[in-house]
Write an enzyme that holds these catalytic residues in place. Structure first.
Site, mmCIF file in Angstrom:
data_model
loop_
_atom_site.group_PDB
_atom_site.id
_atom_site.type_symbol
_atom_site.label_atom_id
_atom_site.label_comp_id
_atom_site.label_asym_id
_atom_site.label_seq_id
_atom_site.Cartn_x
_atom_site.Cartn_y
_atom_site.Cartn_z
ATOM 1 N N LYS A 1 0.848 -1.202 0.000
ATOM 2 C CA LYS A 1 0.000 0.000 0.000
ATOM 3 C C LYS A 1 0.885 1.254 0.000
ATOM 4 O O LYS A 1 2.101 1.161 0.203
ATOM 5 C CB LYS A 1 -0.918 -0.024 1.217
ATOM 6 C CG LYS A 1 -0.183 0.009 2.548
ATOM 7 C CD LYS A 1 -1.091 -0.356 3.713
ATOM 8 C CE LYS A 1 -0.300 -0.348 5.001
ATOM 9 N NZ LYS A 1 -1.038 -0.955 6.117
ATOM 10 N N ARG B 1 -10.353 0.015 14.994
ATOM 11 C CA ARG B 1 -10.273 0.791 13.771
ATOM 12 C C ARG B 1 -11.267 0.179 12.773
ATOM 13 O O ARG B 1 -12.310 0.735 12.525
ATOM 14 C CB ARG B 1 -8.822 0.756 13.254
ATOM 15 C CG ARG B 1 -8.469 1.824 12.281
ATOM 16 C CD ARG B 1 -6.978 1.837 11.981
ATOM 17 N NE ARG B 1 -6.507 0.604 11.354
ATOM 18 C CZ ARG B 1 -5.260 0.430 10.900
ATOM 19 N NH1 ARG B 1 -4.371 1.402 11.015
ATOM 20 N NH2 ARG B 1 -4.893 -0.705 10.346
ATOM 21 N N TYR C 1 17.797 29.216 8.896
ATOM 22 C CA TYR C 1 16.647 29.962 9.418
ATOM 23 C C TYR C 1 16.586 29.856 10.933
ATOM 24 O O TYR C 1 16.761 28.771 11.505
ATOM 25 C CB TYR C 1 15.356 29.399 8.834
ATOM 26 C CG TYR C 1 15.163 29.698 7.366
ATOM 27 C CD1 TYR C 1 15.047 31.008 6.909
ATOM 28 C CD2 TYR C 1 15.092 28.665 6.441
ATOM 29 C CE1 TYR C 1 14.854 31.280 5.559
ATOM 30 C CE2 TYR C 1 14.890 28.927 5.088
ATOM 31 C CZ TYR C 1 14.770 30.243 4.655
ATOM 32 O OH TYR C 1 14.587 30.495 3.334
ATOM 33 N N MET D 1 13.578 24.197 2.783
ATOM 34 C CA MET D 1 12.749 23.531 1.780
ATOM 35 C C MET D 1 13.589 22.658 0.844
ATOM 36 O O MET D 1 13.215 21.525 0.531
ATOM 37 C CB MET D 1 11.984 24.583 0.958
ATOM 38 C CG MET D 1 10.998 24.001 -0.023
ATOM 39 S SD MET D 1 10.159 25.279 -0.976
ATOM 40 C CE MET D 1 9.037 25.949 0.240
HETATM 41 C C1 PLP Z 1 -0.174 -1.992 6.731
HETATM 42 C C2 PLP Z 1 -0.749 -3.284 7.146
HETATM 43 C C3 PLP Z 1 0.084 -4.410 7.337
HETATM 44 C C4 PLP Z 1 1.592 -4.343 7.285
HETATM 45 O O1 PLP Z 1 2.077 -3.782 8.487
HETATM 46 P P1 PLP Z 1 3.679 -3.640 8.743
HETATM 47 O O2 PLP Z 1 3.755 -3.101 10.117
HETATM 48 O O3 PLP Z 1 4.163 -2.634 7.738
HETATM 49 O O4 PLP Z 1 4.262 -4.970 8.554
HETATM 50 C C5 PLP Z 1 -0.529 -5.620 7.612
HETATM 51 N N1 PLP Z 1 -1.876 -5.718 7.717
HETATM 52 C C6 PLP Z 1 -2.692 -4.654 7.562
HETATM 53 C C7 PLP Z 1 -4.163 -4.835 7.715
HETATM 54 C C8 PLP Z 1 -2.162 -3.406 7.285
HETATM 55 O O5 PLP Z 1 -2.971 -2.357 7.149
#
Ligand code: PLP
Length: 355
Positions: free
Chosen positions: A34, A129, A251, A299
Site C-alpha cells: 500500500k 479501527r 533559518y 525547503m
Molecule cells: C499496513 C498493514 C500491514 C503491514 O504492516 P507492517 O507493520 O508494515 O508490517 C498488515 N496488515 C494490515 C491490515 C495493514 O494495514
C-alpha cells in the site's frame, strides 16, 4: 541536474522477502505494498517482490495496475470496496476484498457478480479501527458463507501492539476464542508479529515494513533483524561554509558554532520528504563518515557538520538514509517512524531502480 537521487534496491527486497520466508516457512506471504509500495513505487516493489504469494493494497486502482502489469498472485484490498461498482470489477479481475463492516456485508449479499469473490473478513481485536466485534463475528462469517457471490473466506485480524512491549496475547486469545468453531484459513501477522510471534503465523502473513528494510520492532535496529535498506536517499554537498565561534547557520539561527566549524550544504530539504523536525544531531553520512545535521532543515537544503571530515568538499557524497544511516535513526531523532519518512518521499525526487 540536482544531485539528489533515491535508489530502490531490488536485491534488498528479495533478501528481505527471503528473511520473511525463513521466519514463517509454513505460511503464504501477502506482501503489503500500500501507499505506493511504502513510497518506493508500486511497480518497482512488485518487481522485487515478484516471488510473494500475494500483494495487499488499499485501492482498486492499485490492484488493477498490478493485474495489468501481469501479476497473477492473490491481490487483496485492505479496506475492501467502497461502492458496489468496485465489487464488480474486483470479482471480474479475481481481486480479494476485506469485509470489515455491515455495509460491505450487505453489498455482497445483494450483489450479482461475474465471478465469486474471495473475502478476508476482519475481526476487531482491540485496534478499534476496522472490523466486526468478536461477539458479532461468527454471525457475519455465517452470512458470508450463505452468499453465492462469495468464494473463499479467510479469517483476519490486525494487531494494535505487535511492535511494542504489550505484545499480541490479549488480541490473539480473543481471536482464537471467537474463531474456535471455524475451519477457514486465517491471517493475522504484520511484520512485527511475523518476526516475534510465530504462533500467529497461520495461513497468510502480511509483512509490510520489514520488506523495505526498516525495523518493525520499536527499539530494535533493522540490521540486527538481518534486514537491508531498500531505499537509499543520496545527495551531494553543493556549498561549504566556515563558521567562527558565535556564527549561526540557517533559518532562525538554531545552531551556533562554539568552535571553528565547517558546514556542508546538502541538496535535500523538506520539500523532498526529509523531516523538517529533524533536530541538531540527526545522523547523516558525508563522504562515507557518519556525522550530524545542524540548523533548521530548509525547503531544498539542509546542513551537515563536516568539521571532522577534512576531505569533504563541494561534490562530496551524502547519505540522508540508506545502508549506512538507518531511516529509523533519522525518524527516531525527528519524533516519527521509518514508515512515515519512506511514504513521504516527494514526487520531485529522481528515483533510480537498481538490480
Ligand atoms: C499496513 C498493514 C500491514 C503491514 O504492516 P507492517 O507493520 O508494515 O508490517 C498488515 N496488515 C494490515 C491490515 C495493514 O494495514
Amino acid at each position: 541536474m540536482r544531485p539528489l537521487v533515491c535508489s530502490i534496491h531490488l536485491d534488498a527486497l528479495r533478501h528481505n522477502l527471503a528473511v520473511a520466508r525463513r521466519a514463517a516457512p509454513q505460511s503464504r506471504i501477502m506482501a503489503v505494498v500500500k501507499a505506493n509500495g511504502y513510497g518506493h513505487g508500486l511497480l518497482n516493489v512488485a518487481r522485487g517482490l515478484a516471488a510473494a504469494d500475494g500483494f495487499a493494497v488499499l485501492g482498486l486502482n492499485e490492484a488493477l495496475m498490478l493485474r495489468a502489469a501481469g501479476y497473477s498472485q492473490t491481490l487483496l484490498l485492505l479496506e475492501g470496496v467502497f461502492i458496489a461498482d468496485e465489487l464488480q470489477q474486483a470479482a471480474s479481475q479475481h481481486i480479494s476484498v476485506v469485509v470489515h463492516n455491515e455495509q460491505q456485508l450487505q453489498m455482497l449479499e445483494q450483489a450479482s457478480l461475474p465471478a465469486p469473490v474471495s473475502v478476508f473478513i476482519k475481526m476487531n481485536t482491540g485496534m478499534n479501527r476496522l472490523g466486526f466485534t468478536p461477539a458479532r463475528y461468527a454471525d457475519a462469517v455465517a452470512r458470508l458463507q450463505a452468499c453465492p457471490t462469495v468464494g473463499g473466506i479467510t479469517l483476519m485480524t490486525h494487531f494494535a501492539t505487535a511492535d511494542d512491549d504489550q505484545g499480541v496475547e490479549p488480541a490473539w486469545t480473543l481471536f482464537q476464542q471467537h474463531t474456535s468453531q471455524l475451519t477457514h484459513a486465517r491471517s493475522l501477522a504484520n511484520s512485527a508479529a511475523l518476526l516475534r510471534y510465530p504462533h500467529t503465523h497461520a495461513d497468510w502473513v502480511r509483512p509490510g515494513i520489514m520488506l523495505y528494510g526498516a525495523s518493525p520492532v520499536t527499539g530494535t535496529p533493522a540490521a540486527s533483524l538481518d534486514l537491508q535498506a531498500v531505499m537509499q536517499l543520496h545527495s551531494e554537498l553543493i556549498a561549504v561554509q566556515t563558521l567562527q565561534p558565535g556564527d549561526s547557520v540557517g533559518y532562525g539561527q538554531r545552531f551556533t558554532a562554539t568552535r571553528t566549524t565547517h558546514i556542508g550544504i546538502v541538496a535535500c530539504g523538506y520539500a523532498d520528504g526529509y523531516p523538517r523536525h529533524a533536530p541538531n544531531g540527526t545522523p547523516i553520512a558525508v563522504s562515507g563518515t557518519l556525522t550530524r545535521t545542524v540548523g533548521r532543515v530548509s525547503m531544498d537544503m539542509l546542513f551537515a557538520d563536516i568539521t571532522d571530515i577534512p576531505q569533504a568538499d563541494i561534490g562530496s557524497p551524502v547519505e540522508l538514509w540508506g545502508a549506512q544511516v538507518p531511516v529509523d535513526a533519522v525518524a527516531e531523532a525527528s519524533g516519527t517512524v521509518g514508515y512515515e519518512l519512506l511514504c513521504a518521499l516527494a514526487p520531485r525526487v529522481h528515483v533510480k531502480v537498481v538490480g
